[in-house]
Write an enzyme that holds these catalytic residues in place. Structure first.
Site, short mmCIF file in Angstrom:
data_model
loop_
_atom_site.label_atom_id
_atom_site.label_comp_id
_atom_site.label_asym_id
_atom_site.label_seq_id
_atom_site.Cartn_x
_atom_site.Cartn_y
_atom_site.Cartn_z
N ASP A 144 -27.93 11.33 -2.45
CA ASP A 144 -28.60 12.56 -1.99
C ASP A 144 -28.62 13.55 -3.14
O ASP A 144 -27.70 13.58 -3.97
CB ASP A 144 -27.86 13.17 -0.80
CG ASP A 144 -27.90 12.28 0.43
OD1 ASP A 144 -28.94 11.64 0.65
OD2 ASP A 144 -26.91 12.23 1.17
N ASP A 178 -34.70 10.81 3.65
CA ASP A 178 -34.33 11.64 4.80
C ASP A 178 -35.48 12.56 5.19
O ASP A 178 -35.74 12.78 6.38
CB ASP A 178 -33.11 12.50 4.46
CG ASP A 178 -31.87 11.67 4.16
OD1 ASP A 178 -31.74 10.57 4.73
OD2 ASP A 178 -31.03 12.13 3.37
#
Length: 209
Positions: A144, A178
């Site tokens: 991420d 995401d």
């Protein structure tokens, strides 16, 4: 919308997602941060489990999660194929394609990254290290990097429960995959009637009868 166009969208998102992750993994140490704007930063973190960093406890928790993701992606893929075959709406096809691409992008991390990279603690990871990766197949961590701390500060004392506490909005760090999942789900919720027009018409006929 044709399956070919949906496939092109999926491949495009996967390329952007994986290129961004490979760049971060091979240029940033874990926790390294670059400020783009006051409200947007590139921050390298790794997610060992589900959304919000939730983990499945136990020795085989991570393996169970990865296998579940693989099963889910098969189901989403069938949903996409079946929706195209039945002439589903454009919004529905795009939404499913976004969800599929996002889920697939994170699955790649979970399945392969533990094998093809060494760890990122205190140094930049190496791609295909001679000593082997930081984990085994199906035990990789999701990369991420997108961080939007839109507000940081102490909340007013009059706010119940959280008053006087330091608060960050928006705190989660996420990735392109995401984002694709979130946009796909949001489209299904916001444009539900357009996504499922036939189902809505059938319900209205049943209610009228």
């Amino acid at each position: 919308m044709s399956l070919k166009k949906a496939g092109f969208l999926i491949v495009l998102i996967l390329l952007i997602d994986q290129i961004s992750k490979l760049y971060i993994k091979t240029n940033f140490a874990l926790g390294e941060e670059v400020e783009v704007f006051d409200w947007f930063r590139i921050l390298f973190v790794e997610n060992e489990g589900m959304a919000w960093g939730t983990k499945i406890p136990g020795e085989y928790g991570k393996l169970a999660l990865t296998l579940f993701r693989l099963a889910a992606i098969v189901g989403i893929g069938y949903w996409l194929w079946d929706s195209v075959r039945k002439g589903g709406s454009r919004i529905l096809i795009i939404s499913i394609a976004l969800i599929f691409a996002g889920a697939f992008g994170n699955i790649i991390d979970s399945v392969f990254y533990g094998v093809i990279f060494d760890d990122s603690y205190g140094h930049v990871a190496s791609f295909l290290p001679e000593e082997g990766g930081y984990s085994s197949l199906f035990h990789g961590k999701v990369v991420d990097m997108l961080y939007f701390p839109l507000y940081k500060g102490y909340l007013p004392e009059w706010i119940p429960f959280w008053g006087g506490k330091y608060f960050t909005f928006f705190e989660p760090v996420f990735n392109i995959a995401d984002s694709a999942i979130s946009v796909g789900v949001a489209m299904l919720l916001l444009f539900n009637k357009k996504a499922f027009p036939k189902h809505k018409e059938e319900e209205e006929k049943k209610e009228a009868a």
